[in-house]
Structure formats: structure tokens, C-alpha cells
Design an enzyme around this catalytic site. Structure first.
Site, PDB file in Angstrom:
ATOM      1  N   SER A 157      23.147  39.971  38.234  1.00 40.09           N
ATOM      2  CA  SER A 157      24.034  41.135  38.262  1.00 40.09           C
ATOM      3  C   SER A 157      24.055  41.878  36.928  1.00 40.09           C
ATOM      4  O   SER A 157      24.456  43.035  36.861  1.00 40.09           O
ATOM      5  CB  SER A 157      25.451  40.700  38.637  1.00 40.09           C
ATOM      6  OG  SER A 157      25.879  39.657  37.787  1.00 40.09           O
ATOM      7  N   ASP A 407      37.277  40.408  35.326  1.00 40.57           N
ATOM      8  CA  ASP A 407      35.844  40.322  35.051  1.00 40.57           C
ATOM      9  C   ASP A 407      35.627  40.634  33.570  1.00 40.57           C
ATOM     10  O   ASP A 407      35.679  41.801  33.159  1.00 40.57           O
ATOM     11  CB  ASP A 407      35.075  41.312  35.935  1.00 40.57           C
ATOM     12  CG  ASP A 407      33.562  41.266  35.681  1.00 40.57           C
ATOM     13  OD1 ASP A 407      33.123  40.476  34.815  1.00 40.57           O
ATOM     14  OD2 ASP A 407      32.821  42.028  36.350  1.00 40.57           O
ATOM     15  N   HIS A 410      30.798  41.287  33.175  1.00 44.33           N
ATOM     16  CA  HIS A 410      30.036  42.536  33.339  1.00 44.33           C
ATOM     17  C   HIS A 410      30.668  43.626  32.475  1.00 44.33           C
ATOM     18  O   HIS A 410      31.664  43.394  31.803  1.00 44.33           O
ATOM     19  CB  HIS A 410      30.026  42.933  34.820  1.00 44.33           C
ATOM     20  CG  HIS A 410      29.395  41.876  35.671  1.00 44.33           C
ATOM     21  ND1 HIS A 410      30.127  40.902  36.316  1.00 44.33           N
ATOM     22  CD2 HIS A 410      28.108  41.604  35.928  1.00 44.33           C
ATOM     23  CE1 HIS A 410      29.311  40.077  36.948  1.00 44.33           C
ATOM     24  NE2 HIS A 410      28.070  40.470  36.723  1.00 44.33           N
TER      25      HIS A 410
END
Ligand SMILES: *[C@@H]1O[C@H](CO)[C@@H](O)[C@H](O)[C@H]1NC(C)=O
Ligand SMILES: *[C@@H]1O[C@H](CO)[C@@H](O)[C@H](O)[C@H]1NC(C)=O
Ligand SMILES: *[C@@H]1O[C@H](CO)[C@@H](O)[C@H](O)[C@H]1NC(C)=O
Length: 439
Positions: A157, A407, A410
Site C-alpha cells: 500500500s 493510520d 500511510h
């Protein structure tokens, strides 16, 4: 060619700007990974001896061919490659090239402003390398260099994060068409820029080598076959002119590693009766297999290929992953405030070593070029760049709840990843310049 091949033709091209695609949560592997950060299973020491010095220069002056032969050609701006590794973040009034609505391909969980993030200071910083300047990203130059070529992002990702940043910046000057997407999770996609006949694709492969990802139905650990590249992307290699490899975080998961016909060992696999071998050595092996296979397959048919290894991207959990304030900073670390150490440093070191080893071992394949895109340090200095609670829309609409998922792995787009692509372009400019001189 694998089942999921972004190079497969599809009859109905999707036009990127016509609709926002319904992005399924793309293996954010949220709970498991975040838990792992929260309760790290006492990470074993690196089985490889730490090197006394990691060369901090990621672009060593391998340009000796230029400097040793004084010529009458015009001076090349790239003769002494810049070291982008070390530097500092400085205020930048200009801000990003794009916003969260202008390109239509940002994963929802990383489209922080659209999810209600209101402190926008994190958008106004630029990376100032110690000894040189990093120019602002020039989409037109990028497209010109890549004319008639295929650029593939391969990895997890984080590869997707970088790809989407790039697409958004390129889309400010030329509109790409989404010409392929895999039905499941959009893990394989390809865009075409008609203006320059360029393809940009993304290939899901969190280990680069052949692997079986853990699943709810199958075993609760990954299986990695370190001798073989993952043919889901490698089967398309002949169609690629440039590959960006970006992996890392999946190696922290529990896994069993196979080499040849036997089990090499495992990482965090209580009850399986395998030897714990950590993940640094296998991480290096995955790159060794990958870079060697690319060099051999492409070297064999004299087909040039450029490879970029984006180095490990640090995460910034400061508190519980499911509580407000897990990564609460709103400005970058100052110079010296945060050191590159521990796992972040070791993951990067393994990657830089494998890239340098590949350069040395593949001299018989002149069409094979590889470079590390050394973003670990500059990313480490950006604790303010993650979605945090804004991975979900408007997390505080009804006040601060007891639990809020964060998160801190990311990166928001626009955000610090745009700088990775700025550096990518500088490497490409240098390579393009070298190629021209060789003609
Ligand atoms: C985003 O960018 C587009 C295209 O440049 C522009 O039309 C739009 O007004 C911008 N939106 C915001 C919220 O700034
Ligand atoms: C577009 O690029 C591909 C290679 O990626 C090439 O085979 C093809 O001929 C190009 N098309 C045109 C119209 O130049
Ligand atoms: C664990 O592995 C060792 C060495 O391979 C073997 O001797 C032992 O029988 C195994 N134990 C179990 C419970 O399988």
C-alpha cells in the site's frame, strides 16, 4: 502473464475523471498491523552483523566516466549527483501542486482534507537537502522523459500511496485514462496518458517474491518463497521500462520462510516449531531475488530497464492506535530532534545494501540500472503527514469518542510523499542525461 495483468486489454476504458472509483479498503491491514505496532512481539535482533557505517550517500558518484574524461560537452547538472538523503524541512509558501478533488484517484483514507483534517500547515513544507536544491516537481518534464514508456509500481500500500501522489501531480498537465483495473480491491490498475503515450501501472505484491498472504480462512501467517519472484507482476516485466519497488511493512507480520525445498525459519510463529530468524535477512533476500531476476531476464534480451527501490517509510505511533492522538504532531521534527535508528534504520540499511550489491553484481547487464530512492530519513521527520484519525471521514463530528482508529503508517495526499516523487524525477533526469550522452 498472470491473471491480474494491468497490461491485459480491456474493451471499456474507464475514464479517470468521470467517476470517483469505489475504492475498497485496500489491504490497509489495519487492525493486525496497528496492533503489531502497539504490542510489538519483542523484535529479534538483526541476524546480519550491523555494518559499522552505512554510507549516507545514496547516489555515490558513479559518474566517474564523466569526470575522468574531460570533454567539450556542456557541463551536466547531474555530474555530481545530489545526496537527497540528509537535509531539513523548511517552510514553503507555494504548497502542493494539487488538491484532494483535482485528480480523483486518492484513496479515501488518505484524502485527509476531504475527511475533515483542518490543520493545513503540513502542506507548506519543502525538503531542503544539505548540499543542493531539490527543484519543485515538473510534471511536463516527467512526461517528456517517460514518453512512449511504461512505468510500473510494484509493492504494497506504500507503493500505491506513491503512485497516487504521482498521478495527481501529472494530472495537473495531462489527463490519464484508467484503462485497466482488477475487479478485486483495485490492486492492479493501469492508466494511459494519451498525450505522451505513457502507461503507469500498479501491481500488488507486498513481498515481491512469491508469497501467500495470511487470511481469515487460511493460516494466520504469511508464507514467503524467497527463491522465486512473484509472477503476478514479474510475468509483465517485458512490458515495463521502469519499475518502482516499494515494500516493507508486511515483513513485520508473522511468517514462515521457504528457501529451496525447505523451511528457512519463521518470524513470530509460536507453536510452529520453526527457528525464529527475524525479518531483516529475509527482507534482503527478497530484494536479492527480485533485482537478480530483473537483471537476468532483461539483460538476457538486451532490453534496458530502470529500477528504483523506495526505501522504508517509518510510521509514527506515539500512543494507542485506537485512541485520539495516536500521531498528533502538526509540524515536522526539527533537524536533530529525531534520529534515524532501530527498525526504520535497519530496514533502510538492508535495502541500500541490496541496491549497492545489485549494482556490483549486475555489471554484465548494461541495460539494468538501479538506484535507491532514499526517503526514510525525510519521511521520519514528518510525523505530521499521516492521516491519523482522518483515515475515516470526520472522526470527531460527534465529539471525541473512546475509540478512534488511526493510520500513522500511510501518508495524506497531498503530503510528504509528493517529495518522494520530486526526488524520483531528479533521478530520472540524471539517468536520461546519461543515456543521451551514451548515444
Ligand atoms: C482543487 O483543484 C481544482 C483544479 O485545480 C480547482 O478547480 C478546485 O477549486 C480546487 N479545490 C479546492 C477545494 O481548492
Ligand atoms: C506507444 O508506446 C508503446 C510502448 O510503450 C509503443 O509500442 C507504441 O508504438 C507507442 N505508440 C505510438 C503511437 O507511438
Ligand atoms: C521440532 O523440530 C525438531 C527439530 O527439527 C524436532 O526434533 C522435533 O521433533 C520437533 N517437535 C515437534 C513437536 O514437532
Amino acid at each position: 502473464m498472470g491473471i491480474s495483468s494491468p497490461f491485459k486489454d480491456q474493451t471499456h476504458p474507464y475514464t479517470l475523471f468521470k467517476k470517483l472509483l469505489p475504492y475498497a479498503l485496500y489491504a490497509l491491514f489495519p487492525i493486525a498491523l496497528l496492533r503489531l505496532y502497539l504490542h510489538p512481539p519483542s523484535l529479534p535482533q538483526s541476524p546480519i552483523d550491523p555494518l559499522p557505517n552505512v554510507n549516507p550517500i545514496i547516489f555515490p558518484s558513479s559518474s566517474s566516466s564523466f569526470s575522468s574524461s574531460p570533454s567539450h560537452e556542456e557541463e551536466s547538472a547531474y555530474e555530481i549527483p545530489c545526496d537527497y538523503t540528509n537535509g531539513k524541512w523548511v517552510r514553503d509558501k507555494l504548497g502542493p501542486l494539487y488538491n484532494g478533488t483535482s485528480c480523483g484517484t486518492i484513496k479515501d483514507g488518505q484524502n485527509c482534507i476531504s475527511h475533515g483534517r483542518s490543520d493545513l500547515g503540513y502542506l507548506y513544507w519543502r525538503w531542503k537537502p544539505d548540499k543542493c536544491q531539490l527543484p519543485r516537481f515538473e510534471p511536463k518534464t516527467f512526461l517528456q522523459i517517460l514518453r512512449n514508456k511504461n512505468l510500473a509500481f510494484v509493492g504494497d500500500s506504500m507503493a500505491r500511496n506513491q503512485l497516487e501522489s504521482l498521478l495527481c501531480m501529472l494530472a495537473t498537465v495531462s489527463t490519464p485514462d484508467l484503462v485497466y483495473r482488477d475487479g478485486e480491491d483495485n490492486k492492479f490498475r493501469r492508466w494511459h496518458f494519451p498525450s505522451h503515450n505513457i502507461s503507469v501501472s500498479i501491481h500488488w505484491s507486498p513481498f515481491l517474491v512469491r508469497g501467500i498472504e495470511k487470511s481469515n480462512s487460511g493460516p494466520n501467517y504469511n508464507k514467503l518463497y524467497l527463491d522465486y519472484v512473484d509472477e503476478r507482476w514479474a510475468g509483465d516485466m517485458d512490458r515495463m521500462d521502469m519499475i518502482v519497488l516499494s515494500i516493507g511493512h508486511w515483513f513485520l507480520h508473522p511468517a514462515v520462510f521457504y528457501e529451496g525445498d525447505s523451511v528457512l525459519g519463521c518470524h513470530y510463529c509460536p507453536g510452529l516449531n520453526h527457528t525464529e530468524v527475524g525479518f531483516y535477512e529475509v527482507f534482503g533476500k527478497a530484494f536479492r531475488t527480485t533485482l537478480k531476476t530483473i537483471a537476468e531476464r532483461r539483460g538476457a534480451n538486451g532490453n534496458p530497464i530502470d529500477v528504483i527501490v523506495t526505501t522504508f517509510s517509518p510510521s509514527h505511533f506515539e500512543g494507542d492506535w485506537d485512541k485520539a492522538g495516536a500521531c498528533p504532531k502538526t509540524r515536522p521534527f526539527k533537524e536533530g530532534e529525531k534520529l534515524l535508528e532501530g527498525m526504520d534504520a535497519d530496514m533502510r540499511r538492508v535495502e541500500v545494501e541490496e541496491v549497492e550489491a545489485a549494482k556490483a553484481n549486475t555489471e554484465q547487464f548494461p541495460g539494468f540500472r538501479v538506484e535507491a530512492l532514499d526517503v526514510t530519513k525525510l519521511s521520519l521527520m514528518r510525523p505530521d503527514g499521516h492521516p491519523g484519525p482522518y483515515m475515516h471521514p470526520f472522526p470527531f463530528a460527534n465529539g471525541v469518542k473512546d475509540r478512534v482508529q488511526n493510520d500513522c503508517v500511510h501518508w495524506c495526499l497531498p503530503g510528504p510523499v509528493d517529495t518522494w516523487n520530486q526526488i524520483l524525477l531528479e533521478v530520472m533526469k540524471r539517468w536520461d542525461d546519461q543515456s543521451r550522452r551514451q548515444v
